[in-house]
Write an enzyme that holds these catalytic residues in place. Sequence first.
Site, PDB file in Angstrom:
ATOM      1  N   THR A   1       0.846  -1.205   0.000  1.00  0.00           N
ATOM      2  CA  THR A   1       0.000   0.000   0.000  1.00  0.00           C
ATOM      3  C   THR A   1       0.877   1.249   0.000  1.00  0.00           C
ATOM      4  OG1 THR A   1      -1.793  -1.102   1.129  1.00  0.00           O
ATOM      5  CG2 THR A   1      -1.568   1.217   1.618  1.00  0.00           C
TER       6      THR A   1
ATOM      7  N   ARG B   1     -14.554  -7.494   0.803  1.00  0.00           N
ATOM      8  CA  ARG B   1     -13.722  -7.187   1.971  1.00  0.00           C
ATOM      9  C   ARG B   1     -13.332  -5.704   1.957  1.00  0.00           C
ATOM     10  NH1 ARG B   1      -7.958  -5.617   2.637  1.00  0.00           N
ATOM     11  NH2 ARG B   1      -7.515  -6.080   4.807  1.00  0.00           N
TER      12      ARG B   1
ATOM     13  N   SER C   1     -10.833  -2.702   3.151  1.00  0.00           N
ATOM     14  CA  SER C   1      -9.480  -2.396   3.630  1.00  0.00           C
ATOM     15  C   SER C   1      -9.521  -1.309   4.698  1.00  0.00           C
ATOM     16  CB  SER C   1      -8.662  -1.910   2.431  1.00  0.00           C
ATOM     17  OG  SER C   1      -7.547  -1.197   2.862  1.00  0.00           O
ATOM     18  N   ASP C   2      -8.467  -1.234   5.475  1.00  0.00           N
ATOM     19  CA  ASP C   2      -8.342  -0.142   6.468  1.00  0.00           C
ATOM     20  C   ASP C   2      -8.021   1.202   5.808  1.00  0.00           C
ATOM     21  OD1 ASP C   2      -5.669  -1.457   5.885  1.00  0.00           O
ATOM     22  OD2 ASP C   2      -5.040   0.391   6.865  1.00  0.00           O
TER      23      ASP C   2
ATOM     24  N   GLY D   1      -5.100  -5.055   7.089  1.00  0.00           N
ATOM     25  CA  GLY D   1      -6.175  -4.107   7.386  1.00  0.00           C
ATOM     26  C   GLY D   1      -6.987  -4.490   8.608  1.00  0.00           C
TER      27      GLY D   1
HETATM   28  N1  ASP Z   1      -3.607  -2.276   4.508  1.00  0.00           N
HETATM   29  C1  ASP Z   1      -3.940  -2.908   3.257  1.00  0.00           C
HETATM   30  C2  ASP Z   1      -5.180  -3.718   3.412  1.00  0.00           C
HETATM   31  O1  ASP Z   1      -5.280  -4.486   4.325  1.00  0.00           O
HETATM   32  C3  ASP Z   1      -2.858  -3.761   2.680  1.00  0.00           C
HETATM   33  C4  ASP Z   1      -1.436  -3.273   2.840  1.00  0.00           C
HETATM   34  O2  ASP Z   1      -1.168  -2.270   3.458  1.00  0.00           O
HETATM   35  O3  ASP Z   1      -0.509  -3.943   2.302  1.00  0.00           O
HETATM   36  O4  ASP Z   1      -6.031  -3.613   2.596  1.00  0.00           O
END
Ligand code: ASP
Length: 280
Positions: free
Chosen positions: A154, A182, A184-185, A206
Amino acid sequence: MKIIIHGGFFSESSQTAETKIAKQQSLTNIIDRSWDYLKEHTAAETAVFAVSLLEDDELFNAGTGSQIQSDGKIRMSASLMNGETQKFSGVINIESVKNPIKVAELLKDEDDRVLGGQGAKIYASAHGIEDYSTEIPQRRSEYEEKLKNGGLGTVGCVVLDKDGKLAAATSTGGKGFELVGRISDSATVAGNYANRHCAVSCTGVGEDIVSNATATKIVTRVSDGLSVQEAFRRTFSELAEIDGFAGAIGIDSYGNIHFQESHPTMVFAAYDGEKHMMFK
Ligand code: ASP
């Protein structure tokens, strides 16, 4: 003025040293361009600019480089938090746009500021954002193999501008191979948050970031008087209680910067106008 960008986690086991160097070079180049941009723009404008450049680089898991989900489709999430106006805007699981962060920016003045899925795409099209396929069919098998072994990372940016204003922006293609639907955060206040005291952008799993409310906790702790270092320390020790996997970058209104990660390694660069501080 200060700016930090991150390119998410780097997987030592599945990515080569050359990829790591390429990512670092890209971060250096993007941070230089973003620094110049910051001289004439606000924190929020610069955070969007930097993240859109990161989204355009296939090396990173956002925009053009986004990972595929379990049904083979790409859905992206991004958010902008303006620390000055204290407004959060974002898109969740949007498809077929080049720069999800630009849609998040467009939403900043709306009453309805976080849009998901089809609604986000309809809004983007209605506001002149072109259709853009992030699917790369000819590279699908190569992608699948690579992504099964650990994501691409990310992206995010936190900025302090010349007027002392803060902003955070984060963008992701998700964790890779997730269930359809789903969330994401990255387009929640757990993964991307700012106010007049602090700005934070996260990467990692996330579900762990949301469970720990990572960005929100760090920002709140700095607002309540803790140093940015101590705010990170406490929040990451709580993350460890749930064996969470995350990394974050942060900046306070005095220009103090900090980063922390539960596991090595995040690829990121910080810039204060005098020197790059490349970590990892
Ligand atoms: N935070 C992201 C998610 O869970 C993935 C990542 O940061 O690599 O969607």
